[in-house]
Design a protein around this motif. Structure first.
Motif, short mmCIF file in Angstrom:
data_model
loop_
_atom_site.label_atom_id
_atom_site.label_comp_id
_atom_site.label_asym_id
_atom_site.label_seq_id
_atom_site.Cartn_x
_atom_site.Cartn_y
_atom_site.Cartn_z
N PHE A 176 0.83 -1.22 0.00
CA PHE A 176 0.00 0.00 0.00
C PHE A 176 0.86 1.26 0.00
O PHE A 176 0.50 2.26 -0.65
CB PHE A 176 -0.97 0.00 1.19
N HIS A 177 1.98 1.23 0.70
CA HIS A 177 2.88 2.39 0.65
C HIS A 177 3.44 2.57 -0.76
O HIS A 177 3.57 3.71 -1.25
CB HIS A 177 4.02 2.22 1.66
N SER A 234 0.79 4.01 -2.96
CA SER A 234 0.63 5.44 -2.64
C SER A 234 1.64 6.29 -3.39
O SER A 234 1.31 7.35 -3.94
CB SER A 234 0.78 5.67 -1.14
N CYS A 247 -3.27 5.16 1.33
CA CYS A 247 -3.25 4.81 -0.09
C CYS A 247 -4.57 5.18 -0.76
O CYS A 247 -4.60 5.73 -1.86
CB CYS A 247 -2.96 3.32 -0.24
#
Length: 203
Positions: free
Chosen positions: A136-137, A140, A179
């Motif tokens: 998710f990072h 993002s 995100c």
């Protein structure tokens, strides 16, 4: 390992003593972030070291092998992106010891990979917290760069994000929320999609 790489590794490990921050190191231990050795060095100091040594595949490989916080962080900063094979990416992710390293690796290394999107979608489909957080990072960062998934990608992202937002793991939940927020900033359509999803989840 060549003698040159061995000497560089030795110099780096010795230099960490000068950067030691006992307060930071102790704080991390109290929060459950446990490394064999943690000098508590700041990211700013490690970035300066990374610039000094430049991109160095052999040195990055040896640094990553060390169960030392600063070594792993520095490895992500000096690893040449073009040398990261899918096998090496999988190995490093498997050996990622903490949320901090997962986030730093996403920022300094993984977001620059040609296969970054493929890897990110693979990780957000995992059931392992660190994989989810890293995935998710990474997404993002890609959304921040303006990457817009196709219809199938959006559907998959929303399915995985919905599940993650209901997770009992705070790190996963926070990474997914950040995100989703970044995805909503891509445009009006994406914002409406996110609003609808959050309403369905009563968030």
């Amino acid at each position: 390992m060549t003698e040159e790489t061995h000497q560089k590794l030795k110099e780096i490990k010795q230099s960490f003593r000068l950067l030691m921050n006992g307060v930071t190191s102790q704080s991390m231990r109290e929060k459950g972030v446990d490394y064999h050795i943690n000098w508590g060095a700041s990211l700013g100091h490690l970035q300066e070291m990374a610039q000094e040594y430049g991109k160095d595949y052999d040195l990055a490989i040896e640094l990553w092998k060390e169960n030392i916080r600063e070594c792993k962080i520095l490895a992500t900063m000096i690893m040449p992106v073009e040398k990261m094979s899918l096998e090496l990416i999988d190995l490093w992710m498997e050996q990622t010891p903490s949320q901090e390293i997962a986030e730093i690796a996403s920022f300094h290394l993984y977001q620059h990979l040609d296969c970054a999107a493929v890897v990110a979608f693979k990780w957000i489909a995992s059931d392992k917290p660190l994989y989810l957080i890293c995935g998710f990072h990474l997404l993002s960062r890609l959304f921040y760069q303006g990457m817009v998934p196709d219809e199938r990608g959006i559907s998959e992202f929303l399915d995985q994000a919905s599940t993650a937002l209901c997770s009992e793991h705070l790190g996963v939940k926070h990474a997914a929320y950040a995100c989703v927020h970044r995805f909503a900033m891509l445009g009006n359509m994406e914002e409406r999609i996110v609003e609808s999803m959050l309403n369905k989840l009563d968030l």
